[in-house]
Each structure stands twice: as structure tokens, then as C-alpha cells.
Design a protein around this motif. Structure first.
Motif, PDB file in Angstrom:
ATOM      1  N   ARG A  32       0.854  -1.192   0.000  1.00 37.80           N
ATOM      2  CA  ARG A  32       0.000   0.000   0.000  1.00 37.80           C
ATOM      3  C   ARG A  32       0.891   1.242   0.000  1.00 37.80           C
ATOM      4  O   ARG A  32       1.679   1.446   0.923  1.00 37.80           O
ATOM      5  CB  ARG A  32      -0.918   0.011   1.226  1.00 37.80           C
ATOM      6  N   THR A  33       0.768   2.058  -1.031  1.00 45.70           N
ATOM      7  CA  THR A  33       1.599   3.256  -1.147  1.00 45.70           C
ATOM      8  C   THR A  33       0.726   4.503  -1.181  1.00 45.70           C
ATOM      9  O   THR A  33      -0.390   4.494  -1.722  1.00 45.70           O
ATOM     10  CB  THR A  33       2.486   3.197  -2.396  1.00 45.70           C
ATOM     11  N   TYR A  34       1.272   5.584  -0.631  1.00 45.14           N
ATOM     12  CA  TYR A  34       0.497   6.806  -0.449  1.00 45.14           C
ATOM     13  C   TYR A  34       1.350   8.033  -0.718  1.00 45.14           C
ATOM     14  O   TYR A  34       2.578   7.978  -0.712  1.00 45.14           O
ATOM     15  CB  TYR A  34      -0.028   6.891   0.996  1.00 45.14           C
ATOM     16  N   ARG A  35       0.668   9.161  -0.934  1.00 46.63           N
ATOM     17  CA  ARG A  35       1.268  10.486  -0.904  1.00 46.63           C
ATOM     18  C   ARG A  35       0.591  11.261   0.212  1.00 46.63           C
ATOM     19  O   ARG A  35      -0.617  11.103   0.443  1.00 46.63           O
ATOM     20  CB  ARG A  35       1.058  11.233  -2.231  1.00 46.63           C
ATOM     21  N   LEU A  36       1.347  12.101   0.897  1.00 42.30           N
ATOM     22  CA  LEU A  36       0.751  12.961   1.907  1.00 42.30           C
ATOM     23  C   LEU A  36       0.014  14.102   1.225  1.00 42.30           C
ATOM     24  O   LEU A  36       0.459  14.619   0.188  1.00 42.30           O
ATOM     25  CB  LEU A  36       1.830  13.522   2.839  1.00 42.30           C
ATOM     26  N   CYS A  37      -1.117  14.489   1.771  1.00 43.79           N
ATOM     27  CA  CYS A  37      -1.879  15.626   1.258  1.00 43.79           C
ATOM     28  C   CYS A  37      -0.959  16.845   1.158  1.00 43.79           C
ATOM     29  O   CYS A  37      -0.095  17.070   2.013  1.00 43.79           O
ATOM     30  CB  CYS A  37      -3.047  15.912   2.194  1.00 43.79           C
ATOM     31  N   ALA A  38      -1.153  17.637   0.107  1.00 46.26           N
ATOM     32  CA  ALA A  38      -0.313  18.822  -0.093  1.00 46.26           C
ATOM     33  C   ALA A  38      -0.409  19.782   1.090  1.00 46.26           C
ATOM     34  O   ALA A  38       0.570  20.456   1.438  1.00 46.26           O
ATOM     35  CB  ALA A  38      -0.710  19.530  -1.381  1.00 46.26           C
ATOM     36  N   ASN A  39      -1.570  19.849   1.735  1.00 46.62           N
ATOM     37  CA  ASN A  39      -1.701  20.709   2.914  1.00 46.62           C
ATOM     38  C   ASN A  39      -0.978  20.143   4.132  1.00 46.62           C
ATOM     39  O   ASN A  39      -0.674  20.869   5.073  1.00 46.62           O
ATOM     40  CB  ASN A  39      -3.179  20.936   3.242  1.00 46.62           C
ATOM     41  N   TYR A  40      -0.723  18.850   4.121  1.00 43.55           N
ATOM     42  CA  TYR A  40       0.096  18.206   5.154  1.00 43.55           C
ATOM     43  C   TYR A  40       1.561  18.594   4.932  1.00 43.55           C
ATOM     44  O   TYR A  40       2.253  19.053   5.841  1.00 43.55           O
ATOM     45  CB  TYR A  40      -0.106  16.695   5.048  1.00 43.55           C
ATOM     46  N   VAL A  41       2.023  18.440   3.697  1.00 43.82           N
ATOM     47  CA  VAL A  41       3.434  18.669   3.367  1.00 43.82           C
ATOM     48  C   VAL A  41       3.802  20.155   3.455  1.00 43.82           C
ATOM     49  O   VAL A  41       4.837  20.522   4.018  1.00 43.82           O
ATOM     50  CB  VAL A  41       3.740  18.130   1.955  1.00 43.82           C
ATOM     51  N   THR A  42       2.951  21.011   2.916  1.00 46.58           N
ATOM     52  CA  THR A  42       3.292  22.430   2.772  1.00 46.58           C
ATOM     53  C   THR A  42       2.959  23.255   4.006  1.00 46.58           C
ATOM     54  O   THR A  42       3.740  24.116   4.423  1.00 46.58           O
ATOM     55  CB  THR A  42       2.569  23.029   1.549  1.00 46.58           C
ATOM     56  N   HIS A  43       1.792  22.991   4.596  1.00 45.47           N
ATOM     57  CA  HIS A  43       1.319  23.863   5.677  1.00 45.47           C
ATOM     58  C   HIS A  43       1.142  23.160   7.018  1.00 45.47           C
ATOM     59  O   HIS A  43       0.896  23.827   8.028  1.00 45.47           O
ATOM     60  CB  HIS A  43      -0.024  24.490   5.277  1.00 45.47           C
ATOM     61  N   ASN A  44       1.209  21.850   7.030  1.00 48.83           N
ATOM     62  CA  ASN A  44       1.011  21.072   8.260  1.00 48.83           C
ATOM     63  C   ASN A  44      -0.345  21.374   8.905  1.00 48.83           C
ATOM     64  O   ASN A  44      -0.464  21.480  10.131  1.00 48.83           O
ATOM     65  CB  ASN A  44       2.138  21.330   9.266  1.00 48.83           C
ATOM     66  N   VAL A  45      -1.379  21.494   8.077  1.00 49.73           N
ATOM     67  CA  VAL A  45      -2.739  21.708   8.581  1.00 49.73           C
ATOM     68  C   VAL A  45      -3.624  20.502   8.268  1.00 49.73           C
ATOM     69  O   VAL A  45      -4.841  20.580   8.400  1.00 49.73           O
ATOM     70  CB  VAL A  45      -3.378  22.986   7.995  1.00 49.73           C
TER      71      VAL A  45
ATOM     72  N   GLU B 166      -4.544   7.730  -6.896  1.00 51.99           N
ATOM     73  CA  GLU B 166      -5.311   8.951  -7.110  1.00 51.99           C
ATOM     74  C   GLU B 166      -4.415  10.026  -7.696  1.00 51.99           C
ATOM     75  O   GLU B 166      -3.218  10.072  -7.427  1.00 51.99           O
ATOM     76  CB  GLU B 166      -5.918   9.439  -5.795  1.00 51.99           C
ATOM     77  N   ARG B 167      -5.026  10.925  -8.482  1.00 53.57           N
ATOM     78  CA  ARG B 167      -4.231  11.973  -9.125  1.00 53.57           C
ATOM     79  C   ARG B 167      -4.304  13.303  -8.389  1.00 53.57           C
ATOM     80  O   ARG B 167      -3.675  14.281  -8.789  1.00 53.57           O
ATOM     81  CB  ARG B 167      -4.702  12.170 -10.574  1.00 53.57           C
ATOM     82  N   HIS B 168      -5.081  13.382  -7.326  1.00 55.71           N
ATOM     83  CA  HIS B 168      -5.235  14.642  -6.603  1.00 55.71           C
ATOM     84  C   HIS B 168      -4.021  14.944  -5.731  1.00 55.71           C
ATOM     85  O   HIS B 168      -3.371  14.032  -5.217  1.00 55.71           O
ATOM     86  CB  HIS B 168      -6.495  14.595  -5.738  1.00 55.71           C
ATOM     87  N   GLU B 169      -3.741  16.214  -5.552  1.00 55.85           N
ATOM     88  CA  GLU B 169      -2.691  16.632  -4.633  1.00 55.85           C
ATOM     89  C   GLU B 169      -3.234  16.839  -3.226  1.00 55.85           C
ATOM     90  O   GLU B 169      -2.495  16.716  -2.245  1.00 55.85           O
ATOM     91  CB  GLU B 169      -2.042  17.930  -5.134  1.00 55.85           C
ATOM     92  N   LEU B 170      -4.509  17.189  -3.129  1.00 55.22           N
ATOM     93  CA  LEU B 170      -5.153  17.392  -1.842  1.00 55.22           C
ATOM     94  C   LEU B 170      -6.019  16.193  -1.502  1.00 55.22           C
ATOM     95  O   LEU B 170      -6.592  15.547  -2.390  1.00 55.22           O
ATOM     96  CB  LEU B 170      -6.029  18.649  -1.871  1.00 55.22           C
ATOM     97  N   CYS B 171      -6.144  15.916  -0.210  1.00 46.68           N
ATOM     98  CA  CYS B 171      -7.009  14.815   0.215  1.00 46.68           C
ATOM     99  C   CYS B 171      -8.476  15.201  -0.002  1.00 46.68           C
ATOM    100  O   CYS B 171      -8.801  16.363  -0.282  1.00 46.68           O
ATOM    101  CB  CYS B 171      -6.760  14.496   1.687  1.00 46.68           C
TER     102      CYS B 171
ATOM    103  N   ASN C 107     -10.661  12.390 -15.405  1.00 48.45           N
ATOM    104  CA  ASN C 107     -10.458  13.678 -16.045  1.00 48.45           C
ATOM    105  C   ASN C 107     -10.953  14.850 -15.202  1.00 48.45           C
ATOM    106  O   ASN C 107     -10.877  15.995 -15.619  1.00 48.45           O
ATOM    107  CB  ASN C 107     -11.203  13.706 -17.397  1.00 48.45           C
ATOM    108  N   THR C 108     -11.477  14.554 -14.019  1.00 51.53           N
ATOM    109  CA  THR C 108     -11.964  15.626 -13.159  1.00 51.53           C
ATOM    110  C   THR C 108     -10.798  16.503 -12.724  1.00 51.53           C
ATOM    111  O   THR C 108      -9.800  16.005 -12.223  1.00 51.53           O
ATOM    112  CB  THR C 108     -12.655  15.050 -11.919  1.00 51.53           C
ATOM    113  N   PRO C 109     -10.892  17.833 -12.900  1.00 52.59           N
ATOM    114  CA  PRO C 109      -9.774  18.699 -12.515  1.00 52.59           C
ATOM    115  C   PRO C 109      -9.612  18.752 -11.009  1.00 52.59           C
ATOM    116  O   PRO C 109     -10.540  18.504 -10.247  1.00 52.59           O
ATOM    117  CB  PRO C 109     -10.202  20.067 -13.065  1.00 52.59           C
ATOM    118  N   LEU C 110      -8.414  19.094 -10.591  1.00 48.20           N
ATOM    119  CA  LEU C 110      -8.143  19.259  -9.171  1.00 48.20           C
ATOM    120  C   LEU C 110      -8.967  20.415  -8.625  1.00 48.20           C
ATOM    121  O   LEU C 110      -9.212  21.408  -9.311  1.00 48.20           O
ATOM    122  CB  LEU C 110      -6.652  19.556  -8.942  1.00 48.20           C
ATOM    123  N   ALA C 111      -9.428  20.268  -7.380  1.00 43.15           N
ATOM    124  CA  ALA C 111     -10.133  21.353  -6.729  1.00 43.15           C
ATOM    125  C   ALA C 111      -9.191  22.540  -6.555  1.00 43.15           C
ATOM    126  O   ALA C 111      -8.013  22.374  -6.278  1.00 43.15           O
ATOM    127  CB  ALA C 111     -10.656  20.907  -5.368  1.00 43.15           C
TER     128      ALA C 111
END
Length: 378
Positions: free
Chosen positions: A57-70, A79-84, A367-371
Motif C-alpha cells: 500500500r503506497t500513499y502520498r501525503l496531502c499537499a496541505n500536510y506537506v506544505t502547511h502542516n494543517v 489517485e491523481r489529486h494533490e489534496l485529500c 479527467n476531473t480537474p483538481l479542486a
């Protein structure tokens, strides 16, 4: 809320933790497993992690986790999203150039994640407004304008958009408002649960087969809303409001009665799930007080009479413990028989798990764009 442990060292951890205090492993909430789990970095691949308990099982941390720690959620690498999924529900964030707004945003997102956890736990679909502009849900976290004569930001809901004034994330400010409005209880999570109640009224009750039963219990929601609120703030609630409602504000209009009851129900479900997860049982000395026995982990699947019978001794114990610590009752409510029937109505709707207006929503395609998460200009 479930009880979580670091699956590397078995240390007890909370839903919000990002690191284990014992073994120092990175932690993340994994929505696909509904668990807080320890992660190990995948060598040579940026922001890619494998679950310590299952290397496949492999994962990426949510961009708000990595960048802002919120945030503390992870996203599967499929998944192709950067945010959870939780962060994608927020489309306006506070102005982060103001230092005070970062901790406020973190509190807002933490409360929202708890909300989303409980909604998933009881089987309520959570659909992003980006994916479904008509029936979807989104959040805007706004600040009051800098000019004193400009209108203040009002916390509320309109057509799937939930607006929260970020000052509610300031404990001192929120307590001041609670006292000014003569409220026994005011929490950030409570705001989220109340406002999402308005959203689910539109999705689960409005213009559907359940509306007649709603009106019999809560009243006719077609009465003028603005006039009802104006009367409530000018005159206060009727003197006998406790005989029919879970709160004084619930007496202002049937929509508010529903939203207050919905929030109360989610409070009850989350607290009972936590008590069950800890194996808590109570046997009061008073023969008239029912026992609380360790219950199944999904309170929404239990008969409502069992829920309410467990709720009374739990709240009695919680309030008694609070008084022993010299703090206010954590549950400052007396629930009347008519209010219990309203809670039963919410339970029946949630347990049915058939929200017609949401079940027809199309699934998200690749094809859904990122929020887009836009900072508030305030």
C-alpha cells in the motif's frame, strides 16, 4: 471516534496525530482503511510512502500536510489529486499572509476532518461541489472585513456552500460570543455539524416523501425564515422551549430545529462510538439510571432506543467528572420527550442510508480537474 494505535509500536495515538511520540514514525489518516497508520518513505521517490503494516500500500501525503502542516491525511498513489478528499472540500481558505490565520485554518480543517469522519461512519455521502455543482458540498473560511462599517461574515449554509467565520477558531472570541448570546455550548465542531445539517435537510428531506413527518415533528419550514430569526433575537425563545427543543436556538424556526437536532445526533453518535471503542461501561448506583454497556462500534446501526438509553448514563458520568475537575458541564442539555422523537427521526433517516438526491450523483472520472483552493482576500 475509533481508538487508534501506531501499528509500528502500538502506542496510543489520536485522530489528529502526525507523528508517533514513542517510535517517531510519520503518521497519517488513511481514509481507504479508516485508520491512523504509520508510514515509511519510499526511497528515491518524492512524497511517496508505504504503509508500515503493508508495503504494497503506497500513499502520498496531502499537499496541505506537506506544505502547511494543517492536515494529516494521505492519498493513495492511484489517485491523481494533490489534496485529500477533506481538503478538496474547502474552496476558500484564510489569508495566510496574516500570521494569526494559520493556526485558525489548522483548527478549522481539523474540525472538518472530524465532521467528515462521522458522516462517513453513519453512511452519509459526501460529494464535492467541484464534482457535482448542484448537489455537492463545499466550505469557505472567511474573515470579517478590515473596515468597521462593512458587514460581518456570517456563519451559515446556502445551496451546499458552508461559510464559517474564521474568528470562531479563536477560543477566546468564541467563548465571548457564547456568553453574549447566552448559549450553554458553542464549539467549532458544533458549528460544522449544525451547518452541514442544513445541507442534509436539502439532500434528505426537502420536497421528498419524508417532509410530512418532518413538519409533524419540527413544524412547517415554509414560514418566513428571516422574520422568525428577527423575532427570536428580539424576543428570545418561548419560555417553554425546553419542553420541545434541544436548544433555545432550535425554537427559532423548523430549519434551525432540524440543524440543532442533527448536530446533537452527530455529537451523540461520535461520543457513543468513542465510549464503545474504549470498552467503557457504566453501572450507576441509582436504580433508576440505566446501564451503559460496551456497544458495537457503529452506533448508527443500533436501535435508537438502545442509543438513547446508553446516552443518558454516559452524559451523567461526563458531567459528574467535569464537575469533579471544576469545569462546566460538557453536556449542558436536558432532552425532552419531543426532542428525543426528533432525534429518532434523524436516526431513522440516517439508518435508511437512501439519500435519493445524492445517490444519482455521477462518480468522479480521471479527467476531473483538481479542486482549486483559493485564499480569502479578507
Amino acid at each position: 471516534m475509533k481508538v487508534f494505535h501506531c501499528d509500528h509500536c502500538r502506542q496510543l495515538v489520536s485522530f489528529e496525530n502526525t507523528h508517533c511520540v514513542k517510535c517517531e514514525h510519520t503518521l497519517a489518516y488513511l481514509p481507504d482503511l479508516q485508520a491512523v497508520a504509520s508510514l515509511e518513505p519510499l526511497p528515491g521517490v518524492e512524497n511517496t510512502w508505504r504503509a508500515a503494516h503493508d508495503a504494497k500500500r503506497t500513499y502520498r501525503l496531502c499537499a496541505n500536510y506537506v506544505t502547511h502542516n494543517v492536515c494529516n491525511e494521505a492519498i493513495t498513489t492511484a489517485e491523481r489529486h494533490e489534496l485529500c478528499a477533506s481538503c478538496r472540500l474547502t474552496r476558500v481558505i484564510p489569508d495566510l499572509s496574516l500570521p494569526a490565520n494559520m493556526p485558525r485554518w489548522a483548527k478549522l480543517e481539523a474540525a472538518k476532518r472530524r465532521l467528515i469522519y462521522t458522516l462517513h461512519a453513519v453512511g452519509c455521502p459526501v460529494v464535492n461541489k467541484t464534482d457535482d455543482p448542484v448537489n455537492g458540498l463545499t466550505f469557505e473560511f472567511l474573515a470579517d472585513p478590515a473596515t468597521a462599517d462593512a458587514p460581518k461574515v456570517l456563519t451559515g449554509h446556502a445551496e451546499g456552500v458552508i461559510t464559517l467565520n474564521i474568528s470562531e477558531a479563536d477560543d477566546a472570541e468564541r467563548e465571548l460570543r457564547r456568553v453574549q448570546m447566552h448559549e450553554p455550548y458553542r464549539t467549532l465542531l458544533g458549528h460544522f455539524r449544525h451547518e452541514v445539517g442544513h445541507y442534509y435537510f436539502d439532500r434528505l428531506v426537502k420536497d421528498g416523501p419524508r417532509i410530512d413527518r418532518f413538519r409533524a415533528l419540527f413544524g412547517d419550514e415554509r414560514q418566513d425564515y428571516a422574520e422568525a430569526l428577527q423575532r427570536h433575537y428580539a424576543q428570545g425563545p418561548p419560555p417553554d422551549w425546553q419542553e420541545r427543543h434541544v436548544s433555545a436556538y432550535a425554537a427559532s424556526h423548523p430549519w434551525e430545529d432540524w440543524a440543532e437536532t442533527w448536530a446533537h445526533y452527530l455529537n451523540m453518535i461520535d461520543t457513543l462510538e468513542t465510549a464503545a471503542a474504549y470498552g467503557l461501561s457504566l453501572r450507576p448506583d441509582d436504580a433508576g439510571m440505566p446501564e451503559l454497556k460496551s456497544a458495537p462500534a457503529d452506533p448508527a446501526e443500533r436501535p435508537f432506543d438502545d442509543l438513547i438509553a446508553s446516552w443518558y448514563p454516559l452524559t451523567y458520568a461526563l458531567n459528574s467528572l467535569s464537575r469533579g475537575l471544576g469545569v462546566a458541564d460538557v453536556y449542558p442539555f436536558v432532552v425532552s420527550a419531543p426532542a428525543v422523537e426528533k432525534l429518532r427521526y434523524v436516526h431513522e433517516i440516517v439508518s435508511a442510508r437512501t439519500p435519493v438526491s445524492l445517490l444519482t450523483t455521477q462518480s468522479v472520472t480521471d479527467n476531473t480537474p483538481l479542486a482549486v483552493v483559493t485564499p480569502s482576500s479578507n
